[in-house]
Structures are given as structure tokens and as C-alpha cells.
Design a protein around this motif. Structure first.
Motif, mmCIF file in Angstrom:
data_model
loop_
_atom_site.group_PDB
_atom_site.id
_atom_site.type_symbol
_atom_site.label_atom_id
_atom_site.label_comp_id
_atom_site.label_asym_id
_atom_site.label_seq_id
_atom_site.Cartn_x
_atom_site.Cartn_y
_atom_site.Cartn_z
ATOM 1 N N PHE A 1 0.842 -1.192 0.000
ATOM 2 C CA PHE A 1 0.000 0.000 0.000
ATOM 3 C C PHE A 1 0.879 1.245 0.000
ATOM 4 O O PHE A 1 1.911 1.294 0.668
ATOM 5 C CB PHE A 1 -0.876 0.060 1.257
ATOM 6 C CG PHE A 1 -2.030 -0.901 1.310
ATOM 7 C CD1 PHE A 1 -2.302 -1.811 0.308
ATOM 8 C CD2 PHE A 1 -2.873 -0.891 2.412
ATOM 9 C CE1 PHE A 1 -3.376 -2.681 0.388
ATOM 10 C CE2 PHE A 1 -3.947 -1.751 2.508
ATOM 11 C CZ PHE A 1 -4.202 -2.650 1.494
ATOM 12 N N THR A 2 0.416 2.254 -0.724
ATOM 13 C CA THR A 2 1.021 3.586 -0.650
ATOM 14 C C THR A 2 -0.050 4.541 -0.143
ATOM 15 O O THR A 2 -1.238 4.186 -0.087
ATOM 16 C CB THR A 2 1.512 4.070 -2.030
ATOM 17 O OG1 THR A 2 0.375 4.349 -2.867
ATOM 18 C CG2 THR A 2 2.415 3.036 -2.698
ATOM 19 N N ASP A 3 0.354 5.741 0.184
ATOM 20 C CA ASP A 3 -0.607 6.707 0.728
ATOM 21 C C ASP A 3 -1.694 7.104 -0.271
ATOM 22 O O ASP A 3 -2.679 7.718 0.108
ATOM 23 C CB ASP A 3 0.107 7.933 1.281
ATOM 24 C CG ASP A 3 0.976 8.646 0.252
ATOM 25 O OD1 ASP A 3 1.051 8.198 -0.904
ATOM 26 O OD2 ASP A 3 1.587 9.663 0.629
ATOM 27 N N LYS A 4 -1.571 6.698 -1.513
ATOM 28 C CA LYS A 4 -2.575 7.018 -2.536
ATOM 29 C C LYS A 4 -3.627 5.911 -2.711
ATOM 30 O O LYS A 4 -4.523 6.030 -3.533
ATOM 31 C CB LYS A 4 -1.885 7.260 -3.876
ATOM 32 C CG LYS A 4 -0.976 8.474 -3.870
ATOM 33 C CD LYS A 4 -0.184 8.559 -5.161
ATOM 34 C CE LYS A 4 0.715 9.746 -5.238
ATOM 35 N NZ LYS A 4 1.667 9.907 -4.152
ATOM 36 N N ASP A 5 -3.528 4.827 -1.944
ATOM 37 C CA ASP A 5 -4.342 3.633 -2.176
ATOM 38 C C ASP A 5 -5.570 3.498 -1.282
ATOM 39 O O ASP A 5 -6.232 2.455 -1.312
ATOM 40 C CB ASP A 5 -3.476 2.376 -2.005
ATOM 41 C CG ASP A 5 -2.412 2.257 -3.082
ATOM 42 O OD1 ASP A 5 -2.667 2.680 -4.219
ATOM 43 O OD2 ASP A 5 -1.323 1.728 -2.767
ATOM 44 N N LEU A 6 -5.886 4.511 -0.489
ATOM 45 C CA LEU A 6 -6.981 4.393 0.475
ATOM 46 C C LEU A 6 -8.295 3.984 -0.181
ATOM 47 O O LEU A 6 -8.946 3.043 0.268
ATOM 48 C CB LEU A 6 -7.173 5.706 1.247
ATOM 49 C CG LEU A 6 -8.380 5.747 2.184
ATOM 50 C CD1 LEU A 6 -8.262 4.698 3.280
ATOM 51 C CD2 LEU A 6 -8.543 7.147 2.763
#
Length: 146
Positions: free
Chosen positions: A6-11
Motif C-alpha cells: 500500500f502507498t498513501d494514494k491507495d486508500l
């Protein structure tokens, strides 16, 4: 199959998949987007929790969430596979097996891999047993702080 951290853009993508998982028979809890957001934020900001998308042939086929902790039962580190979800269209292709095998490779220091399975989830039980997982005969109890 690849695990994509996960990256911070995957919420939003995680929430969509978690909603599906928690709407089905493998989960005893209803979808809760506030909890999903808290889970995601913790995974992004801490080193004791992990989240990956399961990618197959360029498509997101599911996800896996894990927590690392010390286990007094084995005198070392354990990885709790909190959620493993493969979308219906991708089931039966070995992705769950590959994801669990990838976790064993990613964490050579882990002594115990632990997961939960719903009592009626016969296919998941068969998969986990085929991969060498054994049942612990605990009944779990919880206390939720209100």
C-alpha cells in the motif's frame, strides 16, 4: 502474482475491497469505513502493520493485511494475517496460496504465521490446512473499549 505494498494514494481502492470482504461470509463484522481508514492510516504510518494488494496479470485481485507481534507461545515474532481476500473473479487460481507463500518469504525472521477463519469457510480451511496451518483450539474473547 505480486504483492504490491500500500502507498498513501491507495486508500479508496483498499476501502472498496475491504467493503466487499466485510460484506461476505468470511467476516463477522459489517463494513465500517471509519475503521478501514484507521487501519489504512496505521499501516502507512507504522512498522508493525502491513497491507498489500494482490496483483494478477496487471489487475488488483484482492488484498492482505498483517500485523507483526511478539508471541510468548513460540518465544519469538509472529505475523498475524488479519485479512486475506481474493475477489470472486480471481478465486481458484492459486492466488491465496501464492500470497501466503510470499509472506513466508518476505518475513524469514517470523516463527509463527497465524490467521483466523470463519467456521463455515470450508474452502479457506482446506487451503490453509493444505499449506500446513494447524488449528489452535482457543476460543477467543474480546473486550472493546467504548
Amino acid at each position: 502474482m505480486k504483492l504490491l505494498e500500500f502507498t498513501d494514494k491507495d486508500l479508496d481502492q483498499y476501502i472498496e475491497l475491504a467493503h466487499i470482504f466485510h460484506s461476505g461470509p468470511a467476516s463477522f463484522t459489517a463494513p465500517n469505513h471509519t475503521i478501514f481508514k484507521a487501519n489504512f492510516d496505521h499501516i502507512i504510518d507504522h512498522e508493525d502493520a502491513f497491507g498489500w494488494f494482490i496483483e494478477s496479470e496487471g489487475e488488483i485481485a484482492g488484498y492482505v493485511l498483517c500485523s507483526r507481534m511478539f508471541s510468548t507461545e513460540v518465544g519469538g515474532m509472529a505475523l498475524w494475517v488479519e485479512e486475506l481476500s481474493v475477489q470472486e473473479a480471481f478465486q481458484g487460481k492459486g492466488l491465496g496460496t501464492q500470497a501466503l507463500e510470499s509472506l513466508i518469504e518476505l518475513f524469514p525472521e517470523i516463527l509463527r504465521f497465524r490467521l483466523e477463519v470463519a467456521p463455515d469457510n470450508k474452502s479457506a480451511k482446506a487451503l490453509y490446512q493444505r499449506l500446513g496451518y494447524d488449528f489452535l483450539m482457543y476460543e477467543q474473547m474480546i473486550f472493546d473499549r467504548k
